[in-house]
Design a protein around this motif. Structure first.
Motif, PDB file in Angstrom:
ATOM      1  N   ASP A   1       0.837  -1.187   0.000  1.00 26.71           N
ATOM      2  CA  ASP A   1       0.000   0.000   0.000  1.00 26.71           C
ATOM      3  C   ASP A   1       0.877   1.244   0.000  1.00 26.71           C
ATOM      4  O   ASP A   1       1.835   1.338   0.766  1.00 26.71           O
ATOM      5  CB  ASP A   1      -0.906   0.023   1.229  1.00 26.71           C
ATOM      6  CG  ASP A   1      -1.649   1.338   1.359  1.00 26.71           C
ATOM      7  OD1 ASP A   1      -2.514   1.592   0.504  1.00 26.71           O
ATOM      8  OD2 ASP A   1      -1.351   2.108   2.292  1.00 26.71           O
TER       9      ASP A   1
ATOM     10  N   GLY B 266       0.842   5.035   0.906  1.00 28.93           N
ATOM     11  CA  GLY B 266       0.091   6.016   1.675  1.00 28.93           C
ATOM     12  C   GLY B 266       0.553   7.436   1.402  1.00 28.93           C
ATOM     13  O   GLY B 266       1.429   7.683   0.575  1.00 28.93           O
ATOM     14  N   THR B 267      -0.024   8.373   2.140  1.00 27.69           N
ATOM     15  CA  THR B 267       0.304   9.778   1.936  1.00 27.69           C
ATOM     16  C   THR B 267       1.743  10.081   2.342  1.00 27.69           C
ATOM     17  O   THR B 267       2.454  10.807   1.645  1.00 27.69           O
ATOM     18  CB  THR B 267      -0.652  10.669   2.749  1.00 27.69           C
ATOM     19  OG1 THR B 267      -1.997  10.384   2.367  1.00 27.69           O
ATOM     20  CG2 THR B 267      -0.376  12.140   2.492  1.00 27.69           C
TER      21      THR B 267
ATOM     22  N   ILE C  52      -3.083   5.704  -2.184  1.00 27.96           N
ATOM     23  CA  ILE C  52      -3.912   6.861  -1.923  1.00 27.96           C
ATOM     24  C   ILE C  52      -4.772   7.159  -3.143  1.00 27.96           C
ATOM     25  O   ILE C  52      -4.366   6.964  -4.272  1.00 27.96           O
ATOM     26  CB  ILE C  52      -3.051   8.082  -1.586  1.00 27.96           C
ATOM     27  CG1 ILE C  52      -1.930   8.217  -2.620  1.00 27.96           C
ATOM     28  CG2 ILE C  52      -2.525   7.998  -0.190  1.00 27.96           C
ATOM     29  CD1 ILE C  52      -1.284   9.535  -2.614  1.00 27.96           C
TER      30      ILE C  52
ATOM     31  N   CYS D 255      -6.365   9.894  -7.202  1.00 32.38           N
ATOM     32  CA  CYS D 255      -5.333  10.805  -7.673  1.00 32.38           C
ATOM     33  C   CYS D 255      -5.498  11.033  -9.170  1.00 32.38           C
ATOM     34  O   CYS D 255      -6.244  10.312  -9.837  1.00 32.38           O
ATOM     35  CB  CYS D 255      -3.944  10.238  -7.394  1.00 32.38           C
ATOM     36  SG  CYS D 255      -3.607   9.970  -5.652  1.00 32.38           S
TER      37      CYS D 255
ATOM     38  N   LEU E  69      -2.936  14.745  -5.777  1.00 31.67           N
ATOM     39  CA  LEU E  69      -3.541  13.884  -4.769  1.00 31.67           C
ATOM     40  C   LEU E  69      -5.047  14.086  -4.635  1.00 31.67           C
ATOM     41  O   LEU E  69      -5.656  14.889  -5.335  1.00 31.67           O
ATOM     42  CB  LEU E  69      -2.844  14.075  -3.423  1.00 31.67           C
ATOM     43  CG  LEU E  69      -1.332  13.780  -3.388  1.00 31.67           C
ATOM     44  CD1 LEU E  69      -0.859  13.624  -1.956  1.00 31.67           C
ATOM     45  CD2 LEU E  69      -0.955  12.552  -4.209  1.00 31.67           C
ATOM     46  N   TYR E  70      -5.605  13.349  -3.711  1.00 29.23           N
ATOM     47  CA  TYR E  70      -7.043  13.261  -3.463  1.00 29.23           C
ATOM     48  C   TYR E  70      -7.590  14.591  -2.932  1.00 29.23           C
ATOM     49  O   TYR E  70      -7.101  15.664  -3.294  1.00 29.23           O
ATOM     50  CB  TYR E  70      -7.317  12.110  -2.493  1.00 29.23           C
ATOM     51  CG  TYR E  70      -6.441  12.156  -1.245  1.00 29.23           C
ATOM     52  CD1 TYR E  70      -6.892  12.749  -0.085  1.00 29.23           C
ATOM     53  CD2 TYR E  70      -5.148  11.614  -1.242  1.00 29.23           C
ATOM     54  CE1 TYR E  70      -6.097  12.807   1.057  1.00 29.23           C
ATOM     55  CE2 TYR E  70      -4.345  11.674  -0.112  1.00 29.23           C
ATOM     56  CZ  TYR E  70      -4.817  12.274   1.034  1.00 29.23           C
ATOM     57  OH  TYR E  70      -4.025  12.338   2.143  1.00 29.23           O
TER      58      TYR E  70
ATOM     59  N   SER F 185      -3.272   6.496  -8.733  1.00 26.25           N
ATOM     60  CA  SER F 185      -2.068   5.911  -8.132  1.00 26.25           C
ATOM     61  C   SER F 185      -2.015   4.390  -8.280  1.00 26.25           C
ATOM     62  O   SER F 185      -1.007   3.824  -8.711  1.00 26.25           O
ATOM     63  CB  SER F 185      -1.979   6.312  -6.654  1.00 26.25           C
ATOM     64  OG  SER F 185      -3.224   6.126  -6.011  1.00 26.25           O
TER      65      SER F 185
ATOM     66  N   ILE G 172      -8.274   1.647  -3.830  1.00 22.52           N
ATOM     67  CA  ILE G 172      -7.816   2.748  -2.991  1.00 22.52           C
ATOM     68  C   ILE G 172      -7.417   2.204  -1.614  1.00 22.52           C
ATOM     69  O   ILE G 172      -7.988   1.235  -1.123  1.00 22.52           O
ATOM     70  CB  ILE G 172      -8.917   3.813  -2.862  1.00 22.52           C
ATOM     71  CG1 ILE G 172      -9.096   4.549  -4.198  1.00 22.52           C
ATOM     72  CG2 ILE G 172      -8.611   4.814  -1.757  1.00 22.52           C
ATOM     73  CD1 ILE G 172     -10.214   5.571  -4.193  1.00 22.52           C
ATOM     74  N   ASP G 173      -6.466   2.858  -0.969  1.00 24.34           N
ATOM     75  CA  ASP G 173      -5.952   2.375   0.313  1.00 24.34           C
ATOM     76  C   ASP G 173      -7.037   2.217   1.375  1.00 24.34           C
ATOM     77  O   ASP G 173      -7.050   1.236   2.125  1.00 24.34           O
ATOM     78  CB  ASP G 173      -4.835   3.285   0.830  1.00 24.34           C
ATOM     79  CG  ASP G 173      -5.225   4.742   0.988  1.00 24.34           C
ATOM     80  OD1 ASP G 173      -6.342   5.124   0.598  1.00 24.34           O
ATOM     81  OD2 ASP G 173      -4.400   5.520   1.508  1.00 24.34           O
TER      82      ASP G 173
ATOM     83  N   SER H 200      -3.192   9.580   7.931  1.00 25.36           N
ATOM     84  CA  SER H 200      -2.898  10.975   7.641  1.00 25.36           C
ATOM     85  C   SER H 200      -4.179  11.782   7.549  1.00 25.36           C
ATOM     86  O   SER H 200      -4.206  12.985   7.816  1.00 25.36           O
ATOM     87  CB  SER H 200      -2.100  11.092   6.350  1.00 25.36           C
ATOM     88  OG  SER H 200      -2.789  10.477   5.284  1.00 25.36           O
TER      89      SER H 200
END
Length: 497
Positions: free
Chosen positions: A8, A10-11, A81, A84, A100-101, A160, A241-242, A264
């Motif tokens: 995964d 992540g941010t 994440i 994106c 990013l999101y 992503s 998505i994560d 995050s």
């Protein structure tokens, strides 16, 4: 032996696990990276370095630490994440950093224009979601308008996870759950790309092929095998998505189950037996055909604890900063000695969807300590989360069971304050590693090594956090909402300065 690999992105950190057929974690690995903020309201990652670079590093770490043969890995699943926006050229090469999101609010103008042009009701009917900073469609339109030289070279728009799957298999795919965030160019009723609402953004030929998360997207190519050490031909799922993989990791599967991810950002997914259509929340098809999900998320959460540490605890090392800050916060009573904190450091997503919202400490006086401020940060995030839970109750879908997951579950003050303010019990499972473990489980499901209900055996319940009643929280929650409403015009004016 048979194993599955889950990774995964992540941010701020990527994680990976190698899991055997019984759900036992054989090896773990992680690698930090930065979120780039080129200017206020923007948030980016480098696709090659932060996404694919992390994947390669972690895969090699896991293979080296476990001594597992790559030939014994029966399937791979990834998450990242999302949603994106990454434009790539005809060869799949990134043309810019990944946008990013919902923490990235650069497409505010495009959101307003598209909503006005199409109409909010029509967007909700076709897409199931209002246009917000979480929507990818307006960000694609931003790209066209503001980076025409990049748009002229763009062959496809990826997210992503799509990029990782392409690097592994050479296939351009996306799962339905992720695609639902591409409003207004995904039709949740037809489960397909659409140009019904606008042909201005991107045609279906520029978008990845749609699949379900556990379908096999392709197999590891010889080129990817050289980079990663994986075996050529290893099956790779479509991915997701994560947050969805995180929900899977703790058994979020029955209608009414709500995953609360402490990362995050706070991200919430509730499985429902029918679509929930409300502009304050997000909707998507769930990971399996015929199921539904209602989502919500704060813009900044764990990010704020990092911000606080980096600016107010500079004398502490990274290893001891959070334990010391937690001890100081524990010495401050519930209510943080009269402090209120608005956690809107990157605007806010659900339920207010306000990209101009600002972060605030309110009520400071000369008696307040660093512990009071840190506790106020945690309680401010908890107030924002309670606002989301209240919204679910308003739309007639109160959570039946809340499953907490993520690194923030180790922060007892944050966890307990969330239960106390939102008045919900929270289940914490034995394994809180999160999305990468969910990925490994989804990979096992994809090749018949596990069934969805087996997650209860793979990750049993460890403890239950029961809500307590605090009159100060009941009072401050109302003041929290009032503070935002009372200062909206000031925040908006500051944003125009």
């Amino acid at each position: 032996m048979a194993y599955t690999l889950g990774i995964d992105i992540g941010t701020f950190e990527s994680k990976g696990v190698l899991v055997d057929g019984e759900g036992k974690i054989v090896a773990t690995a992680a690698r930090p990276h930065e979120m780039l903020v080129p200017q206020p309201g923007w948030a980016e990652h480098r696709a090659d370095e932060d996404w694919w670079g992390d994947f390669v590093f972690i895969t090699r770490e896991l293979l080296g630490a476990s001594n597992v043969s790559s030939n014994d890995i029966k399937a791979i699943a990834t998450s990242a994440i999302g949603p994106c926006m990454l434009p790539v050229d005809p060869d799949g090469q990134p043309l810019m950093n990944g946008v990013l999101y919902g923490v990235d609010t650069r497409s505010e103008r495009e959101i307003a224009e598209l909503t006005n042009q199409i109409g909010e009701n029509r967007i909700m009917k076709v897409c199931g979601n209002a246009l917000t900073s979480q929507s990818v469609g307006p960000k694609i339109l931003w790209l066209q308008r503001n980076r025409p030289e990049i748009w002229a070279q763009t062959a496809r728009i990826l997210t992503s996870t799509s990029y990782l799957t392409f690097k592994l298999t050479g296939e351009y795919v996306i799962d339905h759950y992720t695609a639902a965030n591409f409003s207004p160019i995904y039709d949740v009723n037809q489960l397909n790309w659409t140009d019904e609402l606008t042909a201005e953004i991107a045609g279906p030929n520029m978008l990845p092929r749609l699949m379900w998360s556990t379908e096999i997207a392709g197999h590891v190519t010889p080129e990817a095998a050289v980079e990663t050490g994986l075996a050529v031909g290893t099956p790779v799922t479509c991915g997701t998505i994560d947050a969805a993989a995180e929900a899977v990791s703790v058994g979020t599967q029955a209608a009414g189950d709500m995953m609360m991810m402490y990362g995050s950002t706070i991200f919430i997914i509730q499985v429902t037996d029918s679509p929930v259509r409300d502009p304050r929340l997000w909707y998507a098809p769930w990971l399996f055909p015929g199921s539904h999900a209602s989502m919500a998320g704060l813009a900044t959460s764990g990010t704020l604890t990092h911000w606080f540490r980096d600016h107010f605890a500079k004398e502490l090392t990274r290893e001891n900063a959070f334990p010391i800050l937690a001890k100081e916060a524990a010495a401050s009573a519930p209510g943080s000695n009269g402090l209120l904190f608005l956690p809107y450091f990157s605007g806010e997503r659900t339920p207010i969807h306000d990209p101009k919202a600002k972060g605030t400490f309110f009520g400071l006086d000369l008696t307040h300590t660093r512990g009071d401020l840190y506790r106020a940060v945690l309680e401010g995030i908890a107030n924002g989360t309670a606002h989301v839970v209240e919204t679910y109750r308003d739309v007639g879908h109160p959570p039946v069971r809340v499953l907490a997951v993520g690194g923030g579950t180790k922060n007892e003050i944050w966890l307990q304050a969330t239960s106390d303010i939102a008045q919900v019990p929270q289940v914490v499972c034995e394994k809180t590693i999160g999305a990468s473990f969910g990925d490994a489980f989804l990979a096992a499901c994809a090749v018949g090594m596990a069934r969805p209900k087996d997650i209860d055996r793979w990750n049993p319940i460890d403890r239950l956090v029961q809500p307590q009643k605090h009159a100060v929280y009941e009072r401050q929650y109302l003041l929290f909402k009032d503070l935002y409403q009372s200062t909206r015009h000031i925040a908006s004016a500051l944003g125009r300065a």
